[in-house]
Design a protein around this motif. Structure first.
Motif, short mmCIF file in Angstrom:
data_model
loop_
_atom_site.label_atom_id
_atom_site.label_comp_id
_atom_site.label_asym_id
_atom_site.label_seq_id
_atom_site.Cartn_x
_atom_site.Cartn_y
_atom_site.Cartn_z
N GLU A 87 -46.06 21.50 -52.35
CA GLU A 87 -47.23 21.01 -51.62
C GLU A 87 -46.98 19.73 -50.82
O GLU A 87 -47.26 19.67 -49.63
N LEU A 88 -46.47 18.68 -51.48
CA LEU A 88 -46.47 17.36 -50.86
C LEU A 88 -45.59 17.28 -49.61
O LEU A 88 -46.07 16.96 -48.51
N LEU A 89 -44.31 17.54 -49.74
CA LEU A 89 -43.41 17.34 -48.62
C LEU A 89 -43.70 18.25 -47.43
O LEU A 89 -43.74 17.79 -46.29
N PRO A 90 -43.92 19.54 -47.65
CA PRO A 90 -44.24 20.39 -46.49
C PRO A 90 -45.54 19.98 -45.79
O PRO A 90 -45.61 20.00 -44.55
N THR A 91 -46.56 19.63 -46.57
CA THR A 91 -47.82 19.23 -45.96
C THR A 91 -47.67 17.93 -45.18
O THR A 91 -48.17 17.78 -44.06
N ALA A 92 -46.94 16.98 -45.78
CA ALA A 92 -46.70 15.72 -45.10
C ALA A 92 -45.86 15.92 -43.84
O ALA A 92 -46.09 15.28 -42.81
N PHE A 93 -44.87 16.81 -43.92
CA PHE A 93 -44.03 17.07 -42.75
C PHE A 93 -44.85 17.65 -41.60
O PHE A 93 -44.65 17.29 -40.43
N ASP B 237 -44.23 15.39 -28.87
CA ASP B 237 -44.89 15.08 -27.60
C ASP B 237 -44.11 15.75 -26.48
O ASP B 237 -42.95 15.40 -26.23
N ASP B 238 -44.73 16.70 -25.79
CA ASP B 238 -44.05 17.40 -24.70
C ASP B 238 -43.72 16.47 -23.55
O ASP B 238 -42.66 16.58 -22.92
N SER B 239 -44.60 15.50 -23.28
CA SER B 239 -44.37 14.61 -22.15
C SER B 239 -43.17 13.71 -22.37
O SER B 239 -42.49 13.31 -21.42
N LEU B 240 -42.87 13.36 -23.63
CA LEU B 240 -41.72 12.52 -23.95
C LEU B 240 -40.53 13.34 -24.43
O LEU B 240 -39.48 12.78 -24.75
N ASP B 241 -40.70 14.66 -24.49
CA ASP B 241 -39.64 15.56 -24.96
C ASP B 241 -39.19 15.17 -26.36
O ASP B 241 -37.99 15.08 -26.65
N VAL B 242 -40.16 14.94 -27.25
CA VAL B 242 -39.87 14.57 -28.63
C VAL B 242 -40.04 15.79 -29.52
O VAL B 242 -41.07 16.47 -29.47
N ARG B 243 -39.03 16.05 -30.35
CA ARG B 243 -39.08 17.18 -31.28
C ARG B 243 -38.76 16.67 -32.68
O ARG B 243 -38.01 15.71 -32.87
N VAL B 244 -39.32 17.36 -33.68
CA VAL B 244 -39.15 16.94 -35.08
C VAL B 244 -38.62 18.11 -35.89
O VAL B 244 -39.14 19.24 -35.81
N ASP B 245 -37.57 17.85 -36.68
CA ASP B 245 -37.02 18.84 -37.60
C ASP B 245 -36.92 18.21 -38.99
O ASP B 245 -36.88 16.98 -39.12
N GLY B 246 -36.86 19.04 -40.02
CA GLY B 246 -36.77 18.50 -41.37
C GLY B 246 -35.93 19.35 -42.28
O GLY B 246 -35.77 20.55 -42.06
N ARG B 247 -35.40 18.70 -43.31
CA ARG B 247 -34.64 19.41 -44.33
C ARG B 247 -34.76 18.63 -45.64
O ARG B 247 -35.09 17.43 -45.64
N TYR B 248 -34.52 19.30 -46.75
CA TYR B 248 -34.52 18.61 -48.04
C TYR B 248 -33.29 17.73 -48.15
O TYR B 248 -32.23 18.03 -47.59
N GLY B 249 -33.44 16.62 -48.85
CA GLY B 249 -32.36 15.65 -48.94
C GLY B 249 -31.51 15.85 -50.17
O GLY B 249 -31.53 16.90 -50.82
N ASP B 250 -30.76 14.79 -50.47
CA ASP B 250 -29.91 14.80 -51.65
C ASP B 250 -29.81 13.37 -52.17
O ASP B 250 -29.96 12.41 -51.44
N GLY B 251 -29.55 13.23 -53.46
CA GLY B 251 -29.41 11.90 -54.03
C GLY B 251 -30.69 11.10 -53.91
O GLY B 251 -31.74 11.50 -54.43
N ASP B 252 -30.63 9.94 -53.21
CA ASP B 252 -31.78 9.07 -53.06
C ASP B 252 -32.79 9.59 -52.06
O ASP B 252 -33.87 9.03 -51.93
N ARG B 253 -32.44 10.63 -51.33
CA ARG B 253 -33.30 11.11 -50.25
C ARG B 253 -34.00 12.40 -50.68
O ARG B 253 -33.36 13.41 -50.92
N ASP B 254 -35.32 12.35 -50.76
CA ASP B 254 -36.08 13.54 -51.12
C ASP B 254 -36.08 14.53 -49.97
O ASP B 254 -36.17 15.74 -50.17
N ALA B 255 -36.07 14.00 -48.75
CA ALA B 255 -35.99 14.83 -47.55
C ALA B 255 -35.45 13.97 -46.43
O ALA B 255 -35.47 12.75 -46.50
N VAL B 256 -34.96 14.63 -45.38
CA VAL B 256 -34.53 13.94 -44.17
C VAL B 256 -35.23 14.61 -42.99
O VAL B 256 -35.08 15.83 -42.78
N TRP B 257 -35.99 13.83 -42.26
CA TRP B 257 -36.68 14.34 -41.08
C TRP B 257 -36.06 13.73 -39.84
O TRP B 257 -35.81 12.52 -39.78
N GLU B 258 -35.82 14.55 -38.85
CA GLU B 258 -35.17 14.10 -37.62
C GLU B 258 -36.16 14.08 -36.47
O GLU B 258 -36.92 15.03 -36.27
N VAL B 259 -36.11 12.99 -35.72
CA VAL B 259 -36.90 12.87 -34.49
C VAL B 259 -35.89 12.88 -33.35
O VAL B 259 -35.02 12.02 -33.26
#
Length: 358
Positions: free
Chosen positions: A8-14, A23-45
């Motif tokens: 529930e939490l991470l997918p909903t928050a993502f 934002d299409d005007s700024l050509d910004v895209r967001v991707d995500g994946r589950y993390g490892d170790g200290d990182r619960d997830a890593v999201w890329e902008v």
């Protein structure tokens, strides 16, 4: 550290994160994946020229105390940016996270996000109270009895033991212990290894208490008009008969003006044991509008403790005056902030350096 790495939490928050940043005007895209170790997830902008990784930490219940733990972990994280996600973040938690420039987002819509290297700054607001309360919530700064504990913590500089604090505040040691634990989790005070209270953020404590207190509603305030004028009522307060009654205290604007001047007081606020009797004796007329006298019946005896004699009249203690102003209406909150500023600059003039002799 309490984490919720469920479906529930991470997918909903993502999904919320992506909706906020893409934002299409700024050509910004967001991707995500589950993390490892200290990182619960890593999201890329990502843009055409730059990709920024954001380390995500998920919490099932986040408290201000977790901020200290996060600060200790920042040096171990490989990312330039960190994002805290939780079902809900309290105003105090958001304040502390913002002070440390830590991105945060909750499922109710509260969020502040900066992306390094990109012209992106997002600030959104959601729920101000917890929509997901625990089954055994901490009362913290709610209720009448906590007022005595708050005033004792504000009026007396640490260190001291819970038992001594409880004695001065007029509460049981068990109640004091539970409340202090809750305040510690909000980073409003700090206890040492020996469990003694060693530090109190008294100005923030006053502001937080004021959020759960109302000058008029908590004290069943009633408005009146002084037929003979406010100056006459103020002079009467200096008489020996009134001075002998410790339950008749000046608070609000008239009490503040003896310390700092924000504006000429338009209303006299008084704690009195019997508003009806006081109004009859001082020729006050009940008024729903335009009242220049506010009579209050103290919700708790602690509001009347540590009173001060000012120009022959009894005034409420400074910490109580600050609470009354911060939780009042009109100009009162502004006057409360001015009073706290003075208190911060003149701590030695009003704050005791121990709990003895109170």
């Amino acid at each position: 550290m309490e984490k919720l790495l469920t479906r529930e939490l991470l997918p909903t928050a993502f999904a919320r994160f992506r909706d906020l940043l893409e934002d299409d005007s700024l050509d910004v895209r967001v991707d995500g994946r589950y993390g490892d170790g200290d990182r619960d997830a890593v999201w890329e902008v990502r843009t055409a020229r730059l990709t920024v990784e954001i380390t995500v930490r998920g919490f099932s219940r986040f408290t201000p105390r977790h901020v200290d733990q996060l600060i200790g972990e920042l040096s171990r994280l490989r990312s330039q940016s960190i994002l805290v996600v939780a079902p809900w973040l309290s105003p105090r938690s958001r304040q502390l996270l913002a002070e440390q420039r830590i991105n945060h987002l909750d499922l109710t819509g509260n969020g502040q996000i900066r992306v390094p290297g990109l012209p992106i700054l997002v600030h959104t607001e959601g729920a101000t109270s917890d929509p997901f309360p625990s089954e055994n919530p901490r009362r913290g700064l709610q209720g009448r009895s906590v007022n005595g504990l708050v005033r004792a913590l504000v009026d007396h500089a640490p260190p001291y033991r819970i038992t001594d604090l409880a004695r001065v505040a007029g509460v049981s040691p068990a109640y004091a212990s539970r409340t202090v634990e809750a305040l510690g989790s909000e980073r409003l005070l700090r206890r040492g290894a020996n469990r003694m209270i060693e530090e109190v953020d008294w100005s923030r404590l006053l502001r937080e208490r004021a959020r759960h207190y109302s000058l008029i509603k908590s004290n069943r305030g009633s408005g009146y008009v002084a037929r003979a004028g406010l100056d006459r009522v103020v002079r009467d307060l200096g008489s020996e008969a009134v001075r002998a009654d410790s339950q008749m205290l000046v608070t609000g604007s008239y009490a503040v003006r003896e310390i700092v001047t924000v504006a000429a007081p338009a209303q006299l606020a008084l704690y009195v044991p019997d508003p009806v009797t006081f109004a009859e004796e001082h020729q006050l007329l009940p008024a729903d509008r335009g009242a220049n006298v506010l009579l209050l019946r103290a919700a708790h005896p602690s509001q009347l403790t540590r009173a001060r004699v000012v120009r022959g009249a009894l005034h409420a203690g400074l910490s109580q005056v600050a609470l009354d102003c911060l939780s009042g209406n009109g100009r009162l909150p502004e006057e409360g902030e001015a009073l706290i500023e003075w208190m911060e600059e003149h701590t030695g003039q009003w704050r005791s350096d121990n709990l003895t002799g109170d």
